[in-house]
Write a protein that holds these residues in place. Structure first.
Motif, PDB file in Angstrom:
ATOM      1  N   MET A  30      46.806 -25.921-124.375  1.00 50.46           N
ATOM      2  CA  MET A  30      48.118 -25.294-124.442  1.00 50.46           C
ATOM      3  C   MET A  30      49.216 -26.272-124.043  1.00 50.46           C
ATOM      4  O   MET A  30      50.262 -26.353-124.687  1.00 50.46           O
TER       5      MET A  30
ATOM      6  N   PHE B  17      50.512 -28.416-126.838  1.00 46.88           N
ATOM      7  CA  PHE B  17      51.404 -27.721-127.776  1.00 46.88           C
ATOM      8  C   PHE B  17      52.772 -27.483-127.141  1.00 46.88           C
ATOM      9  O   PHE B  17      53.808 -27.646-127.785  1.00 46.88           O
ATOM     10  N   LEU B  18      52.753 -27.093-125.889  1.00 46.00           N
ATOM     11  CA  LEU B  18      54.021 -26.819-125.212  1.00 46.00           C
ATOM     12  C   LEU B  18      54.871 -28.093-125.111  1.00 46.00           C
ATOM     13  O   LEU B  18      56.081 -28.071-125.357  1.00 46.00           O
TER      14      LEU B  18
ATOM     15  N   SER C  41      56.366 -28.828-128.340  1.00 43.88           N
ATOM     16  CA  SER C  41      57.468 -27.900-128.574  1.00 43.88           C
ATOM     17  C   SER C  41      58.738 -28.378-127.887  1.00 43.88           C
ATOM     18  O   SER C  41      59.820 -28.416-128.481  1.00 43.88           O
TER      19      SER C  41
ATOM     20  N   ILE D 196      60.224 -31.526-129.588  1.00 46.06           N
ATOM     21  CA  ILE D 196      60.892 -31.239-130.859  1.00 46.06           C
ATOM     22  C   ILE D 196      62.218 -30.522-130.613  1.00 46.06           C
ATOM     23  O   ILE D 196      63.239 -30.808-131.240  1.00 46.06           O
TER      24      ILE D 196
ATOM     25  N   PHE E  66      59.487 -23.996-135.718  1.00 43.95           N
ATOM     26  CA  PHE E  66      58.200 -24.618-135.405  1.00 43.95           C
ATOM     27  C   PHE E  66      58.087 -24.853-133.908  1.00 43.95           C
ATOM     28  O   PHE E  66      57.017 -24.664-133.307  1.00 43.95           O
ATOM     29  N   SER E  67      59.207 -25.255-133.326  1.00 41.91           N
ATOM     30  CA  SER E  67      59.206 -25.465-131.881  1.00 41.91           C
ATOM     31  C   SER E  67      58.943 -24.152-131.144  1.00 41.91           C
ATOM     32  O   SER E  67      58.195 -24.108-130.164  1.00 41.91           O
ATOM     33  N   VAL E  68      59.525 -23.057-131.634  1.00 47.22           N
ATOM     34  CA  VAL E  68      59.242 -21.740-131.043  1.00 47.22           C
ATOM     35  C   VAL E  68      57.754 -21.415-131.197  1.00 47.22           C
ATOM     36  O   VAL E  68      57.094 -20.959-130.256  1.00 47.22           O
TER      37      VAL E  68
ATOM     38  N   LEU F 124      55.182 -23.405-131.402  1.00 48.77           N
ATOM     39  CA  LEU F 124      54.381 -24.172-130.444  1.00 48.77           C
ATOM     40  C   LEU F 124      54.533 -23.602-129.039  1.00 48.77           C
ATOM     41  O   LEU F 124      53.574 -23.536-128.268  1.00 48.77           O
ATOM     42  N   GLU F 125      55.754 -23.175-128.742  1.00 39.41           N
ATOM     43  CA  GLU F 125      56.030 -22.655-127.411  1.00 39.41           C
ATOM     44  C   GLU F 125      55.265 -21.364-127.138  1.00 39.41           C
ATOM     45  O   GLU F 125      54.919 -21.068-125.989  1.00 39.41           O
TER      46      GLU F 125
ATOM     47  N   THR G 150      52.408 -20.561-127.393  1.00 41.30           N
ATOM     48  CA  THR G 150      51.054 -20.655-126.846  1.00 41.30           C
ATOM     49  C   THR G 150      51.052 -20.541-125.329  1.00 41.30           C
ATOM     50  O   THR G 150      50.021 -20.218-124.741  1.00 41.30           O
ATOM     51  N   ALA G 151      52.200 -20.820-124.711  1.00 45.81           N
ATOM     52  CA  ALA G 151      52.205 -21.013-123.262  1.00 45.81           C
ATOM     53  C   ALA G 151      51.858 -19.746-122.487  1.00 45.81           C
ATOM     54  O   ALA G 151      50.846 -19.698-121.775  1.00 45.81           O
TER      55      ALA G 151
ATOM     56  N   ILE H  83      50.373 -19.892-132.789  1.00 47.35           N
ATOM     57  CA  ILE H  83      51.476 -20.676-133.350  1.00 47.35           C
ATOM     58  C   ILE H  83      51.837 -20.161-134.734  1.00 47.35           C
ATOM     59  O   ILE H  83      53.009 -19.908-135.042  1.00 47.35           O
TER      60      ILE H  83
END
Lengths: 687, 687
Positions: free
Chosen positions: A522, A525-526, A529, A532, B376-378, B380-381, B383-384, B619
């Motif tokens: 995780m 990915f964070l 994020s 980016i 895309f950034s959202v 990836l986020e 997952t947190a 994601i």
């Protein structure tokens, strides 16, 4: 004996630094082009130097704070004797990493103008200058890394059983600085690039690198601070971390190889540096030829000489310990072969001669959505062959190591493979730094409104630079993926040393290790994020600043010079502000996991974060590269060429790819090694 | 005792089926709307039924081939006595899964028209119809899953120590069919959707669901085959796989709980089904009210009753085995709480009232590139928080289990938590199927050119459907992530049973497990790549077919009906052709790993593939949902509303999100469980 072996390392490094000095003197004596060129180049140099100065001030503060933390960790866990040494090694590593970045940039901003000037008469000469500029960085960075590790090792007492565990502080310092350098530089370069493109090309409809666009200089500055300084710090810490990781594995083999097994990594890398020097000197630009031919030939020469040196080095240092030393040679060849294979695969996925980029270009005809869907699908696909290659290399080099018949030989086999891959590092770094220099020279030529023939010469070099940049990213991730396995084992050896108990099982089936692994994946990915996001936030500030200037009709008419410095300043502020949080997060998070869930769960965290990081970096780097080249391919006239609907779609894909390939992807390379060195250095609080 | 407990399961299932029959009869007796509506609805029904028929023919062939493989695996590994039973259980599971999908779709294509008709007069009635249509699916699918497991268990001899290991064949059959159903349906629905949008909205500039667009009916068919049939098969196999996994863990506790510990999962799920029935009946549409209010209330009622039943069930079945049974109740509450938490988090990330979607909508103002970068950034986020929630739930339920003081209690604690989460399954499935029914009814209203007030009523319901679809994806991934940990342990128990040696360590620090883990993570990315690619390839065929029809001026003028069937046919062919390779790949790849690298490396493969799969699914689902709602938010008038530049950018983001959230994401849910059941069933060849 110690001194003799290390003297060779030091001697080769001094030769390399000498060569770099000669190349620098030659380069600085070259023509600096027209006054218009100098004007652009000066603006770039001033902007880049201002950014680096402010960036490293911020990093210096963070470094000092962290040095205190390290000191405290050791002091309060009853290892007061190591506290000062580790903290000092950390600071020295950080300082060397910072110097490596500064040197790379110092050279680059002086080479770009000379390359541009050379392009007025000869493309062969332009290649020579830009390539040698890259070589100066490559030689200095690699020798500083080797010298730094060697001298720190000597300074800390050169006790073969203990010193490597302290020298890791040096590697952590290097990773620490590299993370912020790559992240900050990556945010800067892509925020400026995306901002300049969106507001210039898309909104105002003016060409790329147009003098009227106040963000263009910031964009050119970005190439230097992101690609040169960032990648310089990245590969500096790679060689440091990977060498020290291999040295720690050598400690376990002390009864067999003596100190030779511990110093083997840095000796081999110094021989690789020698091979790279030969490779570098073999590259000679020729007018009208494809620049990639000369650089590829140099690469193969370096790889072949490295292979010969590797065989000799193994015979010299390891043969006295095992009759089956030849298997270590084979393991080293696996590493060298993997470096070549990674370059080929990266080329396949990012060059417009092959299926993936062509498909993206095709898909652009139905618009941006299909361009992006296809590109993203290509990006995901690019994990497959590299993962299989890494898997085979790990298994094969481990098997080779096992065949030597010595205990822990398997692990040392993977270490030898990693070292084989690292031997070509200086040459790869040369190719890498060549990229942004050529890119910058192209920008200078464009902005100084040089004649078309000069521009055409630079376009060819610029295209080659794009290719080498993509290739070296492939190399960086490939070498990291081999290296991390030995870094894990170094971590486990360190924990075993601290606890006095064997630690050779990380049981993924236990609930806390599994949760650690989940959180590790995780975090990757964070982090991506946040990286980016930082680009898009900073780009937004750039866009706002440019829009205000565009409202001035004199700027749009070209009668008034836009205020480049204002945009540079805004980009600098944004990049610095946005690099701190993600950087601190990836440092704090594993520390929290390690303290609350202890060392085995942290090992699961580290390993699965690494796996995910490698694969995500491949996805981001390669999809970004493929989008970029699909756009470039269309610009050559395919699918309607520049200005067509397909081109517009491809520009959107390229813009999306920018933060992927130049911010998040490369920062992940550093993150992977940072996690490994961080856990090694802070191991005492995880037990 | 066996019979008594199982009789309760069977009785509740029969009650649920009875309720489904009553609801169906009531629903079918309702008004079918205007002739124009019926015309559209008939076209959808015919298209959906034709696709399902062809799809399941293909799947049937694959199933039979694989049944033979399973038979051979058992026969030639000296377990001839299990060969027929396992292969038969596989076929029964596959058949039940197929029936579940068909039923979900059969109901949906009959409910859509009645919902559309009801919307002519009342939005409360429209909600009632569409929600009850969903309930019929939810009840039938859940009871079929429970009945299937129970009856297979009885048919295979009901030997508590051995039968659960054979019943897993049922779960694998269900997963096997679900993978192809979800993948094929997902490709179909998004190829049609993307194709229709690109060629209709973007190229020809006609509105969504316009009668002149020959791809619109295919798009509406897609909602049924992808969302209804696909998700139906998905959740069918979830309940089957997770129940059986928990039963296998119960085997280890046989000395403590007897057969009660083994049957506990299905008994609890049947009580959950009862709770869901009460929840479903509590939902009553009200004119002018927000449909989400009624559905949310029903959900909370279901969750609370489930919690009460859970406490009672634990007391009844597990209290005789441990004085500390209360800790199992707490573990179950953790699962129920996680299901609620996942819904809230998903809502936060995909609803336009919160920061993420708003940010994407803001970013649309600077074009498609920034819309996509932000989205895309959202993604990836997202997952947190889920990863942290899963981690906490696993640790907490494991800890609860440990506190009961029984051996292996920790693991059983995670099983109870999973069951707690599964109890609300029937209700969630109801909300899920409600989504595509409302979507379809909206399409029918639109295409039959009903008055504006009717459209407005349907728009509100359609928006609620989008929300529930996103929520149930969150639930599906949340429950899968808890369940996989127990499925791993079931696999390890199975291997231990087969080898006669303890197998409780999966050592990620050994090179083959690490390589297995790397390849597992890679497979997930590769599979997602193939799924996304399949959509873009199939969409391309759709676009080509529609373009030909658009060349006919009579179609564009609206005087000639377009040839809907031709597009349906092309989409069907494309979806079926493109589902086979990715599906077979994810089955073949782990088998090759398992055979060559053996069971421990395969365990590493499985676990890290699962971790990566969970995170990548989050994601893809959430970024897709966020892009969709950012577009919808702009369509309400924000940022310039429909037709603005921001809207155009948001449409591109939404199109990219389509294959993410409706093809690759949901297919990953199934993949995760398929890998677990596959390795369990084929365990004999991995030792």
């Amino acid at each position: 004996m110690i001194d003799q072996v290390l003297l060779i390392v030091i001697a080769i490094c001094i030769i390399a630094l000498g060569l770099a000095a000669i190349l620098t003197r030659n380069l600085l004596s070259q023509d600096e082009g027209t006054p218009k060129m100098r004007e652009v180049s000066d603006a770039i140099r001033v902007g880049a130097e201002a950014f680096i100065k402010r960036q490293y001030s911020t990093i210096a503060v963070l470094t000092i704070v962290f040095a205190v933390v390290i000191f405290a960790v050791y002091y309060f866990t009853g290892q007061g004797d190591l506290a000062l040494a580790t903290a000092a090694a950390f600071i020295v590593g950080a300082a060397c990493s910072a110097i490596a970045g500064v040197v790379a940039m110092w050279i680059a901003v002086r080479t770009n103008i000379r390359t541009a000037a050379a392009a007025q008469t000869s493309d062969g000469k332009a290649l020579d200058f830009s390539f040698r500029g890259g070589a100066i960085s490559g030689l200095i960075i690699t020798s500083m890394s080797l010298l730094g590790v060697s001298l720190t090792y000597i300074a800390l007492g050169a006790d073969p059983m203990h010193t490597p565990f302290v020298v890791i502080g040096f590697a952590f310092g290097a990773s620490f600085v590299a993370l912020f350098a790559q992240l900050g530089g990556g945010i800067y370069t892509k925020a400026a690039d995306v901002g300049a493109d969106l507001v210039g090309k898309v909104e105002a409809g003016i060409p790329e690198d147009d003098v009227r666009n106040p963000a263009t200089i910031a964009d050119l500055v970005g190439d230097n601070v992101g690609d040169c300084a960032g990648r310089g710090a990245d590969l500096f810490e790679s060689t440091a971390a990977e060498n020290i990781g291999a040295m720690i594995l050598g400690v376990a083999l002390f009864p067999i190889f003596g100190v030779n097994g511990i110093l083997f990594p840095i000796v081999m890398c110094s021989l690789g540096l020698l091979a790279s020097m030969i490779g570098i000197l073999s590259v000679k630009g020729k007018d009208g030829a494809d620049p990639m031919d000369a650089m590829n030939r140099g690469y193969y020469i370096t790889a072949i000489i490295s292979a010969v040196f590797l065989a000799g080095g193994v015979y010299w240092l390891l043969a006295p310990g095992t009759a089956n030393w030849i298997y270590f040679v084979l393991a080293g060849f696996v590493g060298i072969a993997l470096s070549v294979a990674f370059l080929r695969v990266t080329l396949y996925y990012t060059d417009h001669h092959y299926r993936p980029v062509m498909e993206i270009a095709d898909a652009s005809e139905t618009g941006a959505a299909t361009n992006i869907i296809t590109g993203f699908s290509v990006g995901l696909e690019t994990t497959a062959i590299p993962a299989v290659l890494i898997g085979i290399s790990l298994l094969l080099s481990y098997w080779c190591g096992t065949m030597t018949g010595i205990p822990n030989g398997g692990l040392y086999g993977t270490a030898v493979a990693t070292i084989g891959m690292l031997m070509v590092c200086a040459y790869v770094l040369t190719m890498d730094t060549f990229g942004p220099i050529a890119d910058n020279a192209g920008g200078i030529v464009e902005m100084s409104q040089a004649p078309d023939e000069v521009r055409n010469r630079m376009d060819k070099l610029d295209a080659a630079g794009n290719t080498t940049k993509a290739l070296t990213k492939g190399y960086a991730i490939g070498s990291a993926s081999l290296a991390v396995f030995l870094l894990f084992n170094a971590y486990m050896a360190d924990i075993a040393k601290l606890t006095g108990k064997a630690f050779d099982v990380v049981n993924l089936a236990s609930v806390d290790v599994f949760v650690g692994a989940l959180l590790g994946a995780m975090l990757v990915f964070l982090f991506a994020s946040l990286a980016i996001r930082a680009v898009s936030k900073t780009a937004q500030s750039v866009i706002d600043a440019v829009r205000i200037q565009f409202k001035n009709p004199a700027i749009m008419a070209g009668t008034q010079k836009p205020d480049y410095a204002a945009v540079i300043d805004i980009t600098t502020q944004g990049a610095l502000r946005n690099m701190v949080v993600p950087g601190l997060l990836v440092i704090a998070f594993p520390v929290v996991i390690g303290i609350t869930m202890k060392y085995e769960a942290l090992a699961g965290f580290l390993m699965v974060a690494t796996i995910t990081g490698i694969l995500l970096a491949l996805i981001l780097n390669n999809s970004g590269g493929a989008w970029d080249n699909a756009k470039k391919f269309i610009e050559t006239g395919a699918h309607g060429g520049k200005g067509s609907e397909a081109h517009k779609a491809a520009v959107i894909g390229d813009t999306l790819g920018d933060p992927f390939k130049d911010t998040a992807g490369p920062s992940l390379h550093v993150l992977i090694k940072l996690l490994a060195t961080l856990t090694l250095v802070l191991a005492p609080i995880f037990i």
